[in-house]
Scaffold this active site. Structure first.
Site, PDB file in Angstrom:
ATOM      1  CG  ASP A   1      -2.214   0.751   1.000  1.00 34.15           C
ATOM      2  OD1 ASP A   1      -2.479   1.134  -0.146  1.00 34.15           O
ATOM      3  OD2 ASP A   1      -2.946   0.961   1.973  1.00 34.15           O
TER       4      ASP A   1
ATOM      5  CG  ASP B   1      -5.180  -0.697  -2.645  1.00 33.80           C
ATOM      6  OD1 ASP B   1      -5.862  -0.395  -3.632  1.00 33.80           O
ATOM      7  OD2 ASP B   1      -5.625  -0.685  -1.492  1.00 33.80           O
TER       8      ASP B   1
ATOM      9  CG  ASP C   1     -12.276   1.411   3.830  1.00 28.26           C
ATOM     10  OD1 ASP C   1     -12.058   0.284   3.369  1.00 28.26           O
ATOM     11  OD2 ASP C   1     -13.333   2.037   3.615  1.00 28.26           O
TER      12      ASP C   1
END
Length: 464
Positions: free
Chosen positions: A194, A240, A419
């Site tokens: 990420d 991601d 999230d």
């Protein structure tokens, strides 16, 4: 990491009675004050420093040493996903021998199968959500627990549980499940994971042997798959990750991670190319890679990844909208899409497909619809990804999509796992989680977010 609070029911038990956790429920971890004993037939198995789970038929627990990992200095409007982590495991890389297959994919891997409704998410709904709900909403919540959703292997410590799930699926199929059940998992543990956001930084760092550790993680997944060659298994590979190499290469952490991402994903695609496996690489969403400036380079990159992995037969295509909110199809592009002509996922995959095919890959797609039930959304911008307000559960998982390019609607992101945190003092705070279109207060990424679950359930379309 997941960090659950005990239910009120547990706190009210008489002090002379030892509470027992239900199968698949949490039974330990840092900060846990609930039941630590499991019901008959289960053993409390430690997955990492923050989480232990009651597993059926387990005989030993996995113990890990942990260290704090991962910082970044830049935020961007990308998607993020469940399952951040701070654990690290030092292991030796070894490649298991076993069958691989090469050539062209052979049809929709979802056709003729039902997706696995994993007991882990079901336990979250039953032990965390329902106890604080009443009436019709509680009944509807129980139905959500039965919806298939992907299991996230977001730290290496969770890989042993994959065998437990595969064994459970095997048992269901031997008992006559009709149609047979397919396992659905997310491979998500890249070093410097990420790279363009903060909320879901992972356990491995490139500078600390992360590539070798990741390969050991993949080897462990391969070993589980080889133990269950009769269980049809579908994998989403690294949300991601590659999309950041198209749009966020100017971010130092992403440019520094580029070679490692490509090497690690290449290794994963080759090692997991097994006869009982189908794979889809994450490809962002239309609001990310659908722009004219991004879609061509994206197609070239994904096709190259496919070819560099020797065109693995198990690699069926790309996963879109993972952990995001976009519509499958919408009549008019909303203002927050800011002129992006590929504003929904149908437009996106139909624009991407011919470019991929021209570059040498006849790919297909799956779409995460777990949180896209409300259209248009209440996003300020299509790149706003963190705990967006006003969302609802979307189209149920199905291979009946009505589109030749789309193999299935799926729920990759478990609804109500946060999230990212809205706590501005937290190490993994990302500014997106403080935007006005983000629901607050929010817990750390991956932790249960009750208010978000109730929002998703109330706004579900179709309704429960």
């Amino acid at each position: 990491m997941k960090n659950f609070a005990p239910s009120l029911a547990l706190s009210l038990l008489l002090p002379t009675v030892q509470a027992q956790q239900t199968m698949w429920g949490q039974c330990g971890g840092a900060g846990w004050s609930g039941a630590t004993d499991c019901v008959a037939g289960g053993v409390c198995s430690t997955q990492n420093a923050y989480y232990a789970q009651c597993l059926p038929g387990a005989t030993t627990a996995t113990t890990l040493s942990t260290t704090s990992k991962g910082t970044t200095t830049t935020t961007t409007s990308s998607t993020t996903s469940t399952g951040g982590g701070s654990s690290s495991t030092t292991t030796k890389t070894s490649t298991s021998a076993g069958p691989t297959v090469t050539g062209s994919p052979s049809g929709n891997p979802f056709s003729g199968y039902q997706q696995y409704a994993n007991p882990y998410y079901s336990s979250e709904v039953h032990t965390l959500a329902i106890p604080s709900m009443t009436g019709a909403l509680a009944v509807k919540a129980s139905a959500v627990a039965d919806v298939p959703s992907f299991v996230w292997l977001d730290v290496a410590a969770k890989v042993p549980t994959m065998g437990t799930y595969l064994e459970n699926i095997r048992a269901k199929n031997k008992a006559g499940a009709n149609p047979p059940v397919a396992g659905i998992f997310v491979v998500y543990d890249l070093p410097d994971r990420d790279c363009a956001a903060l909320a879901s930084n992972g356990e491995y760092a490139i500078a600390d042997g992360g590539i070798a550790k990741y390969k050991a993680y993949i080897d462990a997944i391969r070993a589980q798959l080889l133990k269950y060659p009769d269980v049809h298994t579908i994998l989403v590979i690294e949300p991601d990750s590659l999309a950041n190499l198209i749009t966020n290469i100017n971010v130092a952490k992403c440019s520094g991670a580029k070679d490692a991402y490509l090497e690690c994903i290449n290794y994963a695609l080759k090692q997991l190319n097994l006869p009982n496996v189908a794979m889809y690489i994450d490809a962002g969403h239309g609001g990310w890679l659908g722009w004219d400036a991004n879609i061509g380079p994206a197609a070239e990159m994904y096709a190259k990844v496919y070819k560099d992995a020797d065109a693995p037969a198990a690699l069926r295509g790309l996963a879109v909208n993972v952990a995001n909110y976009n519509a499958w199809t919408i009549d008019t592009c909303p203002s927050y899409t800011q002129g992006n002509k590929n504003c929904d996922e149908k437009r996106y995959i139909h624009a991407l497909y011919p470019l991929l095919k021209a570059a040498g890959w006849d790919a297909r797609f799956i779409m995460d619809t777990g949180r896209n039930g409300v259209q248009p959304t209440k996003q300020q911008a299509q790149g706003d990804w963190c705990n967006v307000i006003g969302t609802g559960f979307g189209i149920r998982p199905s291979s009946e999509t009505g589109d030749d390019l789309l193999d299935a609607f799926v729920w990759v992101k478990p609804g109500a796992e946060s999230d990212g945190t809205s706590d501005t003092t937290a190490a993994r705070y990302d500014a997106h989680c403080g935007y006005t279109d983000a629901l607050k207060p929010a817990p750390e990424a991956g932790q249960w977010f009750q208010a978000y679950f109730e929002q998703l359930l109330t706004n579900a379309n179709p309704a429960f």
